[in-house]
Design a protein around this motif. Sequence first.
Motif, PDB file in Angstrom:
ATOM      1  N   TYR A  26      36.200  26.995  55.364  1.00 50.44           N
ATOM      2  CA  TYR A  26      35.394  27.551  54.280  1.00 50.44           C
ATOM      3  C   TYR A  26      33.958  27.049  54.436  1.00 50.44           C
ATOM      4  O   TYR A  26      33.738  25.846  54.542  1.00 50.44           O
ATOM      5  N   PHE A  27      33.015  27.985  54.438  1.00 51.92           N
ATOM      6  CA  PHE A  27      31.595  27.659  54.491  1.00 51.92           C
ATOM      7  C   PHE A  27      30.937  28.114  53.211  1.00 51.92           C
ATOM      8  O   PHE A  27      31.222  29.207  52.716  1.00 51.92           O
ATOM      9  N   TYR A  28      30.023  27.317  52.704  1.00 50.68           N
ATOM     10  CA  TYR A  28      29.226  27.694  51.534  1.00 50.68           C
ATOM     11  C   TYR A  28      27.753  27.677  51.927  1.00 50.68           C
ATOM     12  O   TYR A  28      27.307  26.801  52.674  1.00 50.68           O
ATOM     13  N   ILE A  29      26.999  28.661  51.418  1.00 50.31           N
ATOM     14  CA  ILE A  29      25.552  28.663  51.590  1.00 50.31           C
ATOM     15  C   ILE A  29      24.935  29.381  50.395  1.00 50.31           C
ATOM     16  O   ILE A  29      25.464  30.389  49.920  1.00 50.31           O
ATOM     17  N   ASN A  30      23.864  28.807  49.883  1.00 53.36           N
ATOM     18  CA  ASN A  30      23.146  29.407  48.766  1.00 53.36           C
ATOM     19  C   ASN A  30      21.981  30.210  49.337  1.00 53.36           C
ATOM     20  O   ASN A  30      21.132  29.658  50.037  1.00 53.36           O
ATOM     21  N   LEU A  31      21.962  31.503  49.050  1.00 51.96           N
ATOM     22  CA  LEU A  31      20.922  32.396  49.545  1.00 51.96           C
ATOM     23  C   LEU A  31      20.149  32.934  48.355  1.00 51.96           C
ATOM     24  O   LEU A  31      20.727  33.590  47.480  1.00 51.96           O
ATOM     25  N   LEU A  32      18.857  32.654  48.323  1.00 56.30           N
ATOM     26  CA  LEU A  32      18.052  33.027  47.164  1.00 56.30           C
ATOM     27  C   LEU A  32      16.643  33.414  47.598  1.00 56.30           C
ATOM     28  O   LEU A  32      15.902  32.577  48.124  1.00 56.30           O
ATOM     29  N   HIS A  33      16.306  34.670  47.408  1.00 52.40           N
ATOM     30  CA  HIS A  33      14.949  35.177  47.679  1.00 52.40           C
ATOM     31  C   HIS A  33      14.435  34.807  49.071  1.00 52.40           C
ATOM     32  O   HIS A  33      13.302  34.343  49.223  1.00 52.40           O
ATOM     33  N   GLY A  34      15.259  35.006  50.070  1.00 51.70           N
ATOM     34  CA  GLY A  34      14.832  34.789  51.444  1.00 51.70           C
ATOM     35  C   GLY A  34      14.882  33.358  51.923  1.00 51.70           C
ATOM     36  O   GLY A  34      14.357  33.039  52.996  1.00 51.70           O
ATOM     37  N   THR A  35      15.517  32.487  51.151  1.00 53.75           N
ATOM     38  CA  THR A  35      15.694  31.096  51.579  1.00 53.75           C
ATOM     39  C   THR A  35      17.178  30.744  51.554  1.00 53.75           C
ATOM     40  O   THR A  35      17.975  31.404  50.890  1.00 53.75           O
ATOM     41  N   ALA A  36      17.524  29.696  52.270  1.00 57.42           N
ATOM     42  CA  ALA A  36      18.900  29.219  52.339  1.00 57.42           C
ATOM     43  C   ALA A  36      18.925  27.733  52.011  1.00 57.42           C
ATOM     44  O   ALA A  36      18.016  26.985  52.387  1.00 57.42           O
TER      45      ALA A  36
END
Length: 136
Positions: free
Chosen positions: A50-60
């Motif tokens: 399981y991988f998690y990544i927060n993606l918000l307005h062109g950033t990670a």
Amino acid sequence: MAVKFPSEDWIKEPEVRLNASESYAHAAATWEGDQIFVILPDDIYPGTAYFYINLLHGTASEARQLKSPDEKKALFTSSAPFGTWRKVLEGRLDPLQAMFSNKIKLVGSMAAVQRTPKATYELTKVAASIDTDFGS
């Protein structure tokens, strides 16, 4: 040097590369949605990751491997067998077509994904640029 997939080291690499990518920043400028990627077992890879990544307005941010999908809540969860993810990362399978055909099972708003297809393609392009060791 190739980075083992799936691994904690591997998920950290897209975060760094996404944040350095002007094309991703532009394509995902309106995107809001964190994501859990589930790598399911198949005949090549026996485990589940399981991988998690927060993606918000062109950033990670916050990229990390989880012990279980319950460890973190996310707006989107994408699940597929190891071999399917490998095909996507090697450019042999279109990620949106894989979602539409249920090869990648998406939990979350497909409409949101469809509104920003370039964000998905840029994310995939960045992830595919990683020298990845698939172990086979």
